[in-house]
Design a protein around this motif. Structure first.
Motif, PDB file in Angstrom:
ATOM      1  N   GLY A 231     -11.237  -2.922   9.397  1.00 45.38           N
ATOM      2  CA  GLY A 231      -9.824  -3.035   9.172  1.00 45.38           C
ATOM      3  C   GLY A 231      -8.726  -1.633   9.094  1.00 45.38           C
ATOM      4  N   ALA A 232      -9.490  -0.490   8.468  1.00 39.91           N
ATOM      5  CA  ALA A 232      -8.950   0.653   8.489  1.00 39.91           C
ATOM      6  C   ALA A 232      -8.766   1.073  10.145  1.00 39.91           C
ATOM      7  N   CYS A 233      -9.587   0.730  10.867  1.00 42.17           N
ATOM      8  CA  CYS A 233      -9.341   1.204  12.315  1.00 42.17           C
ATOM      9  C   CYS A 233      -8.321   0.397  12.824  1.00 42.17           C
ATOM     10  N   ALA A 234      -8.223  -0.936  12.504  1.00 44.22           N
ATOM     11  CA  ALA A 234      -6.993  -1.746  13.158  1.00 44.22           C
ATOM     12  C   ALA A 234      -5.971  -1.320  12.576  1.00 44.22           C
ATOM     13  N   ALA A 235      -5.791  -1.128  11.155  1.00 42.86           N
ATOM     14  CA  ALA A 235      -4.315  -0.622  10.693  1.00 42.86           C
ATOM     15  C   ALA A 235      -4.131   0.655  11.500  1.00 42.86           C
ATOM     16  N   ALA A 236      -5.015   1.697  11.780  1.00 40.94           N
ATOM     17  CA  ALA A 236      -4.513   2.911  12.499  1.00 40.94           C
ATOM     18  C   ALA A 236      -4.010   2.561  13.882  1.00 40.94           C
ATOM     19  N   ILE A 237      -4.706   1.694  14.689  1.00 42.88           N
ATOM     20  CA  ILE A 237      -4.465   1.328  15.991  1.00 42.88           C
ATOM     21  C   ILE A 237      -3.234   0.655  16.030  1.00 42.88           C
ATOM     22  N   ALA A 238      -2.864  -0.318  14.993  1.00 40.54           N
ATOM     23  CA  ALA A 238      -1.542  -0.939  14.958  1.00 40.54           C
ATOM     24  C   ALA A 238      -0.409  -0.118  14.996  1.00 40.54           C
ATOM     25  N   THR A 239      -0.510   0.946  13.733  1.00 48.44           N
ATOM     26  CA  THR A 239       0.497   1.789  13.411  1.00 48.44           C
ATOM     27  C   THR A 239       0.795   2.633  14.514  1.00 48.44           C
ATOM     28  N   SER A 240      -0.356   3.032  15.412  1.00 49.71           N
ATOM     29  CA  SER A 240      -0.025   3.974  16.229  1.00 49.71           C
ATOM     30  C   SER A 240       0.682   3.113  17.547  1.00 49.71           C
ATOM     31  N   PHE A 241       0.125   1.858  17.804  1.00 45.77           N
ATOM     32  CA  PHE A 241       0.796   0.825  18.771  1.00 45.77           C
ATOM     33  C   PHE A 241       2.475   0.837  18.545  1.00 45.77           C
TER      34      PHE A 241
END
Length: 292
Positions: A231-241
Motif C-alpha cells: 500500500g505504501a508503494c501504491a501510495a507513492a506510485i499514485a502520488t508520482s502519477f
C-alpha cells in the motif's frame, strides 16, 4: 499431527503476523486455522498468517514453478483466513525469520509468493524487497483527470481514487485539503466503485512535502492496519502519477501509523520497499484449540 503448533510473532512497522513453520510440507494451513491464529482474542493475534514452506512443496503449481529461483514460499493468509497474493511488510518479516532460523544465510536471496518471486536484501537492521512490476489497473482517461474509481468512507461525498496493481490490488484515495486523515472512520470497509472483483486495499493519502506522504490503510480481509507495505508503494506510485513524474530512482518517504517506510521507483515499472522487520516472540499453541 503434533500436539502443539509452533509459531513466531513478528511485525514490520507494526503490521503484525503469525509465522508458522511447515518445513516438511505436512502441516498445511486451512482458512479456518489461519483465521483462529490471527484472532486477537481467541488466538495469537495478527494482521495475517504466514506459513513457511519449501517452494517445491507448495500446493499451487504456479508457486512450485518458482522453486528454481526461491527455496522458500511465503504462504500468506489475511486475518480472515483468505489466501492473498503477497504482503510487502510480510516479505521483510519472512526474510528476517528465514535468516534467524538459518534457512537462508545470505544477506540477499529470493522468496516465492503467489505474485511471483521477490528479491530481498538486508541493509543494516532493515530489509529491502523488490515488489514490481506494478501497473495501473485501469488506465485513467483525460476526462477523469488521473482517477478511475470513487471511494466512499462513511457518509458524505465520495473521494476520487486511482487503482494500482502490485500483484495485489490497491485503490489510492487523493484526499482533498479540507479532509484530515485523523477524522476518517475506517471501522467499516470503504465502498469502492466500480467494485473490484477480488476486493481491494484502500489507501488514504495526504502529501506533506516533496517525496513525502502520510497514509492510512484499510486492508481487504483485515480492516484498518498500522501499515501496509504494498500500500505504501501504491501510495507513492499514485502520488508520482498525479504529479506527472514517475521518475526512475525517485525515493518517497511514506509515514504510516506504525512507523516509516521508504519506497524507490525502479526501471520498467519496478518498485522497491524498505523498512524494519522485528521478531518479537516465539511460542506454541495446542492444536486441539485450533479448527481443522
Amino acid at each position: 499431527m503434533a500436539d502443539r503448533l509452533a509459531y513466531t510473532k513478528g511485525h514490520g512497522t507494526e503490521n503484525d503476523f503469525v509465522l508458522v513453520p511447515d518445513l516438511d510440507g505436512a502441516l498445511g494451513l486451512s482458512a479456518a486455522r489461519a483465521a483462529r491464529l490471527a484472532d486477537r482474542r481467541a488466538g495469537i493475534g495478527g494482521d495475517g498468517v504466514i506459513r513457511v514452506v519449501p517452494t517445491e512443496l507448495a500446493d499451487e503449481p504456479a508457486v512450485r514453478e518458482q522453486a528454481g529461483a526461491a527455496r522458500w514460499f511465503m504462504d500468506y493468509r489475511n486475518a480472515d483466513g483468505s489466501a492473498a497474493e503477497m504482503c510487502g511488510n510480510g516479505t521483510r518479516v519472512f526474510a528476517e525469520y528465514l535468516r534467524r532460523e538459518g534457512l537462508e544465510d545470505a544477506d540477499a536471496f529470493t522468496i516465492a509468493t503467489r505474485a511471483g518471486a521477490k528479491a530481498v536484501r538486508r541493509d543494516g537492521d532493515h530489509w529491502s524487497v523488490e515488489l514490481g512490476p506494478w501497473r495501473l489497473a485501469d488506465a485513467p482517461t483525460a476526462e477523469r483527470d488521473g482517477f478511475d474509481a470513487l471511494v466512499h468512507v462513511g457518509g458524505g461525498d465520495p473521494f476520487s481514487a486511482l487503482s494500482v496493481d502490485l500483484g495485489n490490488p490497491h485503490t489510492v484515495v487523493a484526499l482533498p485539503e479540507e479532509v484530515e486523515l485523523a477524522d476518517l472512520d475506517l471501522l467499516e470497509a470503504p465502498s469502492v466503485r466500480p467494485e473490484p472483483p477480488h476486493g481491494t486495499n484502500v489507501e488514504l493519502v495526504r502529501p506533506v512535502g516533496p517525496g513525502h506522504v502520510v497514509m492510512r490503510v484499510h486492508e481487504r480481509g483485515v480492516g484498518e492496519t498500522r501499515s501496509c507495505g504494498t500500500g505504501a508503494c501504491a501510495a507513492a506510485i499514485a502520488t508520482s502519477f498525479w504529479a506527472g513524474s514517475l521518475d526512475t530512482g525517485s525515493t518517497w518517504l511514506v509515514d504510516v501509523p506504525g512507523g516509516r517506510l521508504t519506497v524507490r521507483l525502479l526501471p520498467d515499472h519496478g518498485v522497491e520497499l524498505a523498512g524494519p522487520a522485528v521478531l518479537v516472540a516465539d511460542g506454541s499453541v495446542p492444536t486441539a484449540l485450533l479448527p481443522d
